[in-house]
Write an enzyme that holds these catalytic residues in place. Structure first.
Site, PDB file in Angstrom:
ATOM      1  N   VAL A 122     -13.585  -4.611   8.529  1.00 59.33           N
ATOM      2  CA  VAL A 122     -14.297  -3.978   9.641  1.00 59.33           C
ATOM      3  C   VAL A 122     -15.418  -3.079   9.112  1.00 59.33           C
ATOM      4  CG1 VAL A 122     -14.082  -2.419  11.624  1.00 59.33           C
ATOM      5  CG2 VAL A 122     -12.274  -4.098  11.164  1.00 59.33           C
ATOM      6  N   SER A 135     -10.572   1.422  -4.098  1.00 61.20           N
ATOM      7  CA  SER A 135     -11.886   0.769  -3.968  1.00 61.20           C
ATOM      8  C   SER A 135     -13.040   1.681  -4.358  1.00 61.20           C
ATOM      9  CB  SER A 135     -12.098   0.290  -2.534  1.00 61.20           C
ATOM     10  OG  SER A 135     -11.054  -0.558  -2.136  1.00 61.20           O
ATOM     11  N   CYS A 176      -8.388  -4.686  19.287  1.00 59.26           N
ATOM     12  CA  CYS A 176      -9.321  -5.806  19.466  1.00 59.26           C
ATOM     13  C   CYS A 176      -9.008  -6.689  20.675  1.00 59.26           C
ATOM     14  CB  CYS A 176      -9.363  -6.656  18.195  1.00 59.26           C
ATOM     15  SG  CYS A 176      -7.763  -6.847  17.375  1.00 59.26           S
ATOM     16  N   SER A 235      -8.121 -12.674  10.484  1.00 59.31           N
ATOM     17  CA  SER A 235      -8.972 -11.591   9.965  1.00 59.31           C
ATOM     18  C   SER A 235      -8.564 -10.232  10.514  1.00 59.31           C
ATOM     19  CB  SER A 235     -10.449 -11.866  10.276  1.00 59.31           C
ATOM     20  OG  SER A 235     -10.622 -12.085  11.662  1.00 59.31           O
ATOM     21  N   ARG A 293      -0.278 -15.119  16.451  1.00 55.76           N
ATOM     22  CA  ARG A 293      -1.223 -15.340  15.346  1.00 55.76           C
ATOM     23  C   ARG A 293      -1.379 -16.831  15.138  1.00 55.76           C
ATOM     24  NH1 ARG A 293      -3.915 -11.169  13.225  1.00 55.76           N
ATOM     25  NH2 ARG A 293      -2.005 -10.095  12.639  1.00 55.76           N
ATOM     26  N   HIS A 346     -10.596 -13.924  18.413  1.00 57.32           N
ATOM     27  CA  HIS A 346      -9.347 -13.986  19.181  1.00 57.32           C
ATOM     28  C   HIS A 346      -9.629 -14.727  20.493  1.00 57.32           C
ATOM     29  CE1 HIS A 346      -7.670 -11.278  16.372  1.00 57.32           C
ATOM     30  NE2 HIS A 346      -7.550 -10.185  17.097  1.00 57.32           N
TER      31      HIS A 346
HETATM   32  O1  L14 Z   1      -4.348  -1.965  16.284  1.00 58.69           O
HETATM   33  O2  L14 Z   1      -3.013  -7.612  12.664  1.00 58.69           O
HETATM   34  O3  L14 Z   1      -6.409  -2.041  15.718  1.00 58.69           O
HETATM   35  O4  L14 Z   1      -4.572  -8.536  13.835  1.00 58.69           O
HETATM   36  C1  L14 Z   1      -5.817  -4.739  15.116  1.00 58.69           C
HETATM   37  C2  L14 Z   1      -5.577  -5.966  14.291  1.00 58.69           C
HETATM   38  C3  L14 Z   1      -3.573  -3.871  14.473  1.00 58.69           C
HETATM   39  C4  L14 Z   1      -3.350  -5.133  13.651  1.00 58.69           C
HETATM   40  C5  L14 Z   1      -5.259  -2.447  15.613  1.00 58.69           C
HETATM   41  C6  L14 Z   1      -3.903  -7.550  13.514  1.00 58.69           C
HETATM   42  C7  L14 Z   1      -5.023  -3.568  14.637  1.00 58.69           C
HETATM   43  C8  L14 Z   1      -4.126  -6.268  14.250  1.00 58.69           C
END
Ligand code: L14
Length: 346
Positions: free
Chosen positions: A18, A44, A132, A162, A245, A252
């Site tokens: 992100v 990092s 998201c 992702s 998933r 998504h």
């Molecule tokens: O709550 O694993 O912002 O796809 C969004 C992505 C939690 C995990 C959040 C994933 C995340 C989520």
């Protein structure tokens, strides 16, 4: 000539999936930056990044990193946000948080600009970026809520890897090669990196995103349920969610059943969606046109299609909603909020 106010900006999680997109958007949109500080975990730190032709070195984020910072964007996980956001706020920074840490905090506005941008003005140092899956759903449903009211939402998601980070993308691609080569698949990250049991994601669908709660729902599902009510500002909306998933890299997809409070005309619904900012209607069954994750990837908009009246309930609609989870679902929504803050201080 008017002189534009410039901002000292920090990006925490600058090397993550992100954070990278936030930096790209800040550069592309010419965000009014006086100084930019890319921050990360100690692991990092030292990474070099390019920002508008300048090479910047990523520093490890500490409480002192926020001295003189005006706007800080956080996407380094909930623990980092919980530890460092109070420190950044003490130094006077406005924090836009991409994690789950403050979303349901009553003091913290939870903002999707197309729905409730005015809530930004109530912040006490923190503005939360929603989950998201929630962002893309409420952005698409807002015009229908305003016109007809919403009583119930039933959503099933088809979520990209992702969302779980760069390591989950690599895992999905590696497993796909292993399956095609006829080899054995050794799951390592998904469904939840910190939990002991792992499942194959390649050529599969995993009905678990984030940890299970005592009520049988996952945390991701509970985020969609709670955040939808908070963002819409309406606790009476009934929501249920199943989050899954799938082996898609970016974008998504969501199958949404929504019960409206008033009678509606499907053509009017389509034109409301089409006229909404940030929403693109892609709905032409005769030509097999509907939103696809592969088309939404890399784009800031929310795509809606398959708009049809439910056959069991004439007051309900079925929709297919797709958006890039790293962009509208995270980085772009956060940068939109930052642009709103910057525009107000001009
Ligand atoms: O709550 O694993 O912002 O796809 C969004 C992505 C939690 C995990 C959040 C994933 C995340 C989520």
């Amino acid at each position: 000539m008017s002189t534009q106010t410039l901002f000292n900006v920090a990006v925490v999680g600058a090397t993550g999936a992100v954070g990278e997109q936030i930096l790209r958007l800040l550069a592309e949109r010419n965000f009014p930056i006086a100084s930019l500080k890319p921050l990360s975990s100690p692991r990092s730190a030292g990474t070099k990044i390019d920002f508008k032709g300048q090479t910047l070195t990523v520093e490890a984020a500490t409480p002192d990193s926020f001295k003189g910072v005006d706007i800080a964007l956080f996407s380094a996980g909930g623990d980092v946000s919980k530890a460092l956001i109070p420190e950044a706020v003490k130094h006077g920074a406005v924090c836009i948080d991409n994690t789950n840490a403050y979303r349901m905090d009553p003091e913290t506005p939870l903002v999707v600009p197309e729905v409730n941008i005015d809530k930004v003005n109530e912040h006490k140092g923190i503005i939360a970026n929603p989950n998201c899956s929630t962002i893309q759903m409420v952005a698409a449903l807002k015009p229908l809520y305003d016109r007809y009211g919403i009583s119930r939402i039933i959503v099933s998601t088809y979520q990209a890897v992702s969302g779980a980070g760069a390591r989950a993308i690599e895992e999905m691609l590696r497993q796909s090669r292993e399956v095609l080569a006829g080899g054995e698949v050794k799951p390592d990250i998904l469904p939840v990196a910190s939990l002991p049991v792992k499942h194959q994601i390649a050529f599969n669908a995993i009905p678990q995103i984030d940890k299970f709660q005592d009520n049988g729902f996952t945390l991701e599902e509970m985020k969609m349920i709670r955040e939808t009510k908070k963002i819409m500002g309406d606790d009476s909306i009934e929501v249920t969610a199943t989050c899954v998933r799938i082996p898609v890299v970016y974008g998504h997809s969501e199958s949404v059943y929504v019960e409206l409070k008033k009678d509606f005309d499907v053509e009017e619904v389509k034109s409301l969606l089409n006229d909404s900012p940030g929403v693109v209607l892609v709905d032409d069954p005769a030509n097999q046109q509907y939103p696809l994750a592969t088309d939404a990837a890399g784009k800031n908009e929310v795509f809606v299609g398959r708009v049809r009246r439910d056959l069991s309930n004439p007051r309900a609609l079925n929709l297919w909603i797709v958006s890039d989870n790293l962009l509208k679902g995270a980085a772009w929504n956060a940068v939109q909020i930052a642009e709103y803050i910057a525009a107000q201080r001009k």
